[in-house]
Design a protein around this motif. Structure first.
Motif, PDB file in Angstrom:
ATOM      1  N   ALA A   2       0.831  -1.206   0.000  1.00 23.69           N
ATOM      2  CA  ALA A   2       0.000   0.000   0.000  1.00 23.69           C
ATOM      3  C   ALA A   2       0.866   1.257   0.000  1.00 23.69           C
ATOM      4  CB  ALA A   2      -0.933  -0.003   1.209  1.00 23.69           C
ATOM      5  N   GLU A   3       1.932   1.258   0.777  1.00 25.85           N
ATOM      6  CA  GLU A   3       2.833   2.409   0.802  1.00 25.85           C
ATOM      7  C   GLU A   3       3.492   2.614  -0.555  1.00 25.85           C
ATOM      8  OE1 GLU A   3       5.463   1.560   4.038  1.00 25.85           O
ATOM      9  OE2 GLU A   3       4.080   2.347   5.541  1.00 25.85           O
ATOM     10  N   ASN A   4       3.899   1.533  -1.203  1.00 26.31           N
ATOM     11  CA  ASN A   4       4.511   1.649  -2.527  1.00 26.31           C
ATOM     12  C   ASN A   4       3.519   2.150  -3.565  1.00 26.31           C
ATOM     13  OD1 ASN A   4       7.092   0.959  -1.765  1.00 26.31           O
ATOM     14  ND2 ASN A   4       6.825  -1.202  -2.201  1.00 26.31           N
ATOM     15  N   GLN A   5       2.274   1.685  -3.494  1.00 28.45           N
ATOM     16  CA  GLN A   5       1.250   2.158  -4.428  1.00 28.45           C
ATOM     17  C   GLN A   5       0.974   3.642  -4.214  1.00 28.45           C
ATOM     18  OE1 GLN A   5      -2.051  -0.491  -3.761  1.00 28.45           O
ATOM     19  NE2 GLN A   5      -1.231  -2.079  -5.107  1.00 28.45           N
ATOM     20  N   LEU A   6       0.954   4.080  -2.967  1.00 30.38           N
ATOM     21  CA  LEU A   6       0.737   5.495  -2.678  1.00 30.38           C
ATOM     22  C   LEU A   6       1.881   6.342  -3.220  1.00 30.38           C
ATOM     23  CD1 LEU A   6      -0.861   7.752  -1.333  1.00 30.38           C
ATOM     24  CD2 LEU A   6       0.342   7.222   0.801  1.00 30.38           C
ATOM     25  N   LYS A   7       3.117   5.906  -3.028  1.00 29.38           N
ATOM     26  CA  LYS A   7       4.268   6.644  -3.565  1.00 29.38           C
ATOM     27  C   LYS A   7       4.188   6.747  -5.082  1.00 29.38           C
ATOM     28  CE  LYS A   7       7.464   5.389   0.114  1.00 29.38           C
ATOM     29  NZ  LYS A   7       8.613   4.547   0.494  1.00 29.38           N
ATOM     30  N   GLU A   8       3.825   5.652  -5.727  1.00 29.01           N
ATOM     31  CA  GLU A   8       3.706   5.653  -7.185  1.00 29.01           C
ATOM     32  C   GLU A   8       2.615   6.627  -7.632  1.00 29.01           C
ATOM     33  OE1 GLU A   8       2.360   2.539 -10.632  1.00 29.01           O
ATOM     34  OE2 GLU A   8       3.644   1.767  -9.034  1.00 29.01           O
ATOM     35  N   SER A   9       1.493   6.615  -6.940  1.00 30.79           N
ATOM     36  CA  SER A   9       0.398   7.515  -7.269  1.00 30.79           C
ATOM     37  C   SER A   9       0.806   8.977  -7.069  1.00 30.79           C
ATOM     38  CB  SER A   9      -0.820   7.183  -6.394  1.00 30.79           C
ATOM     39  OG  SER A   9      -1.860   8.095  -6.616  1.00 30.79           O
ATOM     40  N   GLU A  10       1.510   9.255  -5.989  1.00 31.25           N
ATOM     41  CA  GLU A  10       1.983  10.617  -5.733  1.00 31.25           C
ATOM     42  C   GLU A  10       2.955  11.070  -6.811  1.00 31.25           C
ATOM     43  OE1 GLU A  10       3.527  10.158  -1.785  1.00 31.25           O
ATOM     44  OE2 GLU A  10       1.627  10.723  -0.849  1.00 31.25           O
TER      45      GLU A  10
END
Length: 85
Positions: free
Chosen positions: A45-53
């Motif tokens: 989830a943290e990696n997906q959020l970073k990618e989205s940001e």
């Protein structure tokens, strides 16, 4: 974290580090499996959020003809794109 201490002060100190998991001794296999599964979910989830940001930032900064400002709830500036400078 793996510890035999479960007093409130120890838990408070651990939470300040935003751990991926917490296990008390003696270890139980089911608790270990659950903690690993939750840690992997948090990591993903943290990696997906970073990618989205990153994608959002690239999109906003690619808009050269428009000044875009991001404001805080109090009305002060949080961020802006390159065209706003």
């Amino acid at each position: 974290y793996i510890t035999s201490d479960d007093d409130p002060l120890t838990l408070e100190r651990l939470m300040g580090t935003r751990p991926y998991g917490f296990l008390r001794k003696p270890l139980r296999f089911d608790a270990l499996c659950n903690t690993i599964e939750l840690a992997l979910e948090k990591f993903n989830a943290e990696n997906q959020l970073k990618e989205s940001e990153n994608l959002f930032s690239q999109l906003i900064n690619s808009l050269r003809d428009y000044a875009i400002y991001i404001l805080k709830p109090d009305g002060s500036f949080l961020n802006w794109n390159d065209s706003a400078e």
